[in-house]
Design a protein around this motif. Structure first.
Motif, PDB file in Angstrom:
ATOM      1  N   ALA A 226       0.817  -1.220   0.000  1.00 22.97           N
ATOM      2  CA  ALA A 226       0.000   0.000   0.000  1.00 22.97           C
ATOM      3  C   ALA A 226       0.847   1.263   0.000  1.00 22.97           C
ATOM      4  O   ALA A 226       0.334   2.355  -0.217  1.00 22.97           O
ATOM      5  N   LEU A 227       2.146   1.123   0.242  1.00 22.80           N
ATOM      6  CA  LEU A 227       3.015   2.294   0.358  1.00 22.80           C
ATOM      7  C   LEU A 227       4.278   2.099  -0.471  1.00 22.80           C
ATOM      8  O   LEU A 227       4.674   0.971  -0.774  1.00 22.80           O
ATOM      9  N   ASP A 228       4.921   3.212  -0.829  1.00 25.87           N
ATOM     10  CA  ASP A 228       6.200   3.155  -1.536  1.00 25.87           C
ATOM     11  C   ASP A 228       7.377   3.264  -0.572  1.00 25.87           C
ATOM     12  O   ASP A 228       8.514   3.349  -0.999  1.00 25.87           O
ATOM     13  N   GLY A 229       7.103   3.278   0.692  1.00 26.19           N
ATOM     14  CA  GLY A 229       8.167   3.344   1.690  1.00 26.19           C
ATOM     15  C   GLY A 229       7.601   3.705   3.048  1.00 26.19           C
ATOM     16  O   GLY A 229       6.734   4.574   3.151  1.00 26.19           O
TER      17      GLY A 229
ATOM     18  N   ASN B 192      16.419   9.586  20.082  1.00 24.73           N
ATOM     19  CA  ASN B 192      17.731   9.083  19.669  1.00 24.73           C
ATOM     20  C   ASN B 192      17.776   9.161  18.146  1.00 24.73           C
ATOM     21  O   ASN B 192      17.555   8.168  17.456  1.00 24.73           O
ATOM     22  N   ILE B 193      18.019  10.342  17.642  1.00 26.16           N
ATOM     23  CA  ILE B 193      17.708  10.685  16.245  1.00 26.16           C
ATOM     24  C   ILE B 193      18.447   9.874  15.181  1.00 26.16           C
ATOM     25  O   ILE B 193      18.060   9.893  14.022  1.00 26.16           O
ATOM     26  N   GLU B 194      19.497   9.147  15.541  1.00 22.17           N
ATOM     27  CA  GLU B 194      20.189   8.337  14.550  1.00 22.17           C
ATOM     28  C   GLU B 194      19.502   6.995  14.330  1.00 22.17           C
ATOM     29  O   GLU B 194      19.783   6.291  13.376  1.00 22.17           O
ATOM     30  N   GLU B 195      18.601   6.631  15.249  1.00 18.89           N
ATOM     31  CA  GLU B 195      17.922   5.344  15.147  1.00 18.89           C
ATOM     32  C   GLU B 195      16.627   5.485  14.346  1.00 18.89           C
ATOM     33  O   GLU B 195      15.741   6.256  14.719  1.00 18.89           O
ATOM     34  N   GLU B 196      16.555   4.743  13.262  1.00 16.81           N
ATOM     35  CA  GLU B 196      15.363   4.807  12.406  1.00 16.81           C
ATOM     36  C   GLU B 196      15.201   3.489  11.660  1.00 16.81           C
ATOM     37  O   GLU B 196      16.156   2.954  11.088  1.00 16.81           O
ATOM     38  N   TRP B 197      13.969   2.975  11.683  1.00 19.53           N
ATOM     39  CA  TRP B 197      13.676   1.756  10.923  1.00 19.53           C
ATOM     40  C   TRP B 197      13.027   2.139   9.592  1.00 19.53           C
ATOM     41  O   TRP B 197      12.108   2.940   9.541  1.00 19.53           O
ATOM     42  N   MET B 198      13.555   1.552   8.506  1.00 17.41           N
ATOM     43  CA  MET B 198      12.985   1.752   7.176  1.00 17.41           C
ATOM     44  C   MET B 198      12.623   0.393   6.602  1.00 17.41           C
ATOM     45  O   MET B 198      13.431  -0.544   6.673  1.00 17.41           O
ATOM     46  N   ASN B 199      11.436   0.269   6.021  1.00 22.07           N
ATOM     47  CA  ASN B 199      11.063  -1.027   5.457  1.00 22.07           C
ATOM     48  C   ASN B 199      11.789  -1.269   4.136  1.00 22.07           C
ATOM     49  O   ASN B 199      12.426  -0.364   3.566  1.00 22.07           O
TER      50      ASN B 199
ATOM     51  N   ASP C  19      18.692  -5.413   2.628  1.00 23.56           N
ATOM     52  CA  ASP C  19      19.454  -6.232   3.573  1.00 23.56           C
ATOM     53  C   ASP C  19      20.826  -5.644   3.856  1.00 23.56           C
ATOM     54  O   ASP C  19      21.441  -5.961   4.880  1.00 23.56           O
ATOM     55  N   GLN C  20      21.311  -4.809   2.933  1.00 25.69           N
ATOM     56  CA  GLN C  20      22.645  -4.231   3.091  1.00 25.69           C
ATOM     57  C   GLN C  20      22.611  -2.815   3.666  1.00 25.69           C
ATOM     58  O   GLN C  20      23.664  -2.209   3.885  1.00 25.69           O
ATOM     59  N   MET C  21      21.419  -2.309   3.898  1.00 26.70           N
ATOM     60  CA  MET C  21      21.300  -0.936   4.395  1.00 26.70           C
ATOM     61  C   MET C  21      21.029  -0.912   5.883  1.00 26.70           C
ATOM     62  O   MET C  21      20.166  -1.631   6.378  1.00 26.70           O
ATOM     63  N   PRO C  22      21.787  -0.084   6.619  1.00 27.53           N
ATOM     64  CA  PRO C  22      21.590  -0.007   8.073  1.00 27.53           C
ATOM     65  C   PRO C  22      20.335   0.789   8.419  1.00 27.53           C
ATOM     66  O   PRO C  22      19.895   1.650   7.659  1.00 27.53           O
ATOM     67  N   HIS C  23      19.763   0.501   9.555  1.00 28.72           N
ATOM     68  CA  HIS C  23      18.595   1.258  10.010  1.00 28.72           C
ATOM     69  C   HIS C  23      19.076   2.470  10.796  1.00 28.72           C
ATOM     70  O   HIS C  23      18.869   2.584  12.015  1.00 28.72           O
TER      71      HIS C  23
END
Length: 374
Positions: A26-29, A37-44, A56-60
């Motif tokens: 349903a979404l493009d991201g 803790n502004i450096e911490e972010e989860w991306m699908n 799989d190679q990109m850090p969250h």
């Protein structure tokens, strides 16, 4: 709450597969950011695949996308996020540019919502992306086309003005020389070739005058328009045609509303109404009294001038596409130049209006001119 919506909420809580389906298709991201803790972010995974990367190679980590976002957009994004944190009513909704792994630009519409504690302090931020690259590329291409077209039109208009001015000058010189020759050799006034030359000079002068009027329609701006009482404008044109109408045994009725005021230019309105009235007189009814009825009506956007006659009419199936063409005539009238309706349409459109026609052969014609409200 609708029972289906409530049911979906419950399913998402119980079954993670439902959430996975939504965030994948349903979404493009999708992203979820720890504001504390502004450096911490989860991306699908969709967040990265749309940008050409293997998820799989990109850090969250926030730094991962900050390296590939347009830096001007990043600055604006941070400012808009801060405004949203301070005021929940301010929506975070921004178009941002990312650089795809292959080097081209990806345009994403980014929307976000802060997740707050009981005191309203923002703790997390949930966001979603929509890929609008194809729309932006079409918009950019259209902007380029519009710019090129505008430049070409300006060059053509300038060229037309120069040509019109120079031709008018040469035509005036020819007319003056012919006048001098006639003064010095009056016997030439009876010379057939000389008479043809004078006629050719007069025709050239008239054609240049017509072309000059056409060129002038390209240089009208909104700031040039002024309020004009439509009934008064029509009355003036009727007065100017009173002897022509009387000779042609044509009765003209002005039923335009006294309070209707339009946006236009005096010279254009005079020309438009005059052309339509004279057309009604020239191609009036054959075999019965000729009548021209001029009326008006009002819509939300326009004031409409209706000029109706009971004259010869026009075969619109045959000539409809050519009716407003330059140098097009339809009744075999030797005096017809085929410039009036062409000029009328150009003048109407130049002041932001439009013109329509209804006609039936042998029964008459109605021109409907749509003017902007004043």
């Amino acid at each position: 709450m609708n029972y289906l919506k409530k049911e979906l909420y419950e399913l998402i809580k119980k079954d993670s597969v439902i959430f996975d389906f939504i965030q994948e298709f349903a979404l493009d991201g999708l992203w979820y950011w720890d504001i504390e803790n502004i450096e911490e972010e989860w991306m699908n995974s969709k967040f990265w695949t749309i940008l050409g990367y293997d998820s799989d190679q990109m850090p969250h980590k926030a730094a991962a996308w900050k390296d590939i976002i347009n830096q001007d957009d990043l600055i604006l994004a941070m400012e808009m996020c801060q405004l949203h944190f301070e005021n929940p009513a301010f929506r975070y909704d921004q178009i941002v540019r990312y650089t795809h792994k292959e080097g081209h630009t990806v345009w994403l519409q980014s929307r976000g919502m802060a997740i707050r504690d009981d005191n309203g302090k923002p703790l997390r931020m949930l966001g979603a992306h929509t890929d609008i690259t194809s729309l932006k590329e079409k918009e950019i291409e259209l902007t380029k086309v519009i710019k090129i077209t505008k430049e070409q039109n300006e060059r053509l208009t300038n060229f037309a003005h120069i040509v019109s001015h120079n031709l008018r000058s040469h035509s005036g010189n020819i007319e003056m020389l012919l006048s001098i020759i006639t003064d010095e050799h009056p016997e030439l006034e009876k010379n057939e070739l000389f008479l043809h030359l004078n006629t050719a000079s007069d025709n050239l002068k008239e054609t240049i005058s017509q072309l000059n009027e056409i060129v002038s329609t390209a240089t009208v701006f909104d700031k040039d328009l002024q309020p004009i009482n439509l009934r008064n404008a029509v009355e003036k044109c009727i007065a100017n045609n009173i002897y022509f109408a009387k000779t042609a045994e044509t009765k003209i009725f002005n039923n335009v509303d006294e309070d209707f005021t339009i946006q236009g230019l005096d010279a254009y309105i005079d020309s438009i109404v005059l052309n339509l009235i004279t057309n009604g007189i020239k191609y009036g009814s054959m075999g019965q009294d000729s009548i021209i009825n001029i009326s008006s009506e009002k819509t939300e956007k326009y004031i409409i001038l209706n000029v109706s006659d009971n004259g010869q009419g026009i075969d619109l199936k045959k000539y409809g596409d050519e009716l407003f063409g330059m140098y097009k005539t339809f009744h075999g009238n030797e005096d017809a130049k085929g410039i009036g309706l062409f000029l009328t349409k150009n003048q109407v459109e130049a002041i932001g209006g439009k013109i329509e026609v209804e006609s039936e052969v042998g029964k008459g014609t109605t021109f409907r001119v749509f003017f902007k409200h004043s």
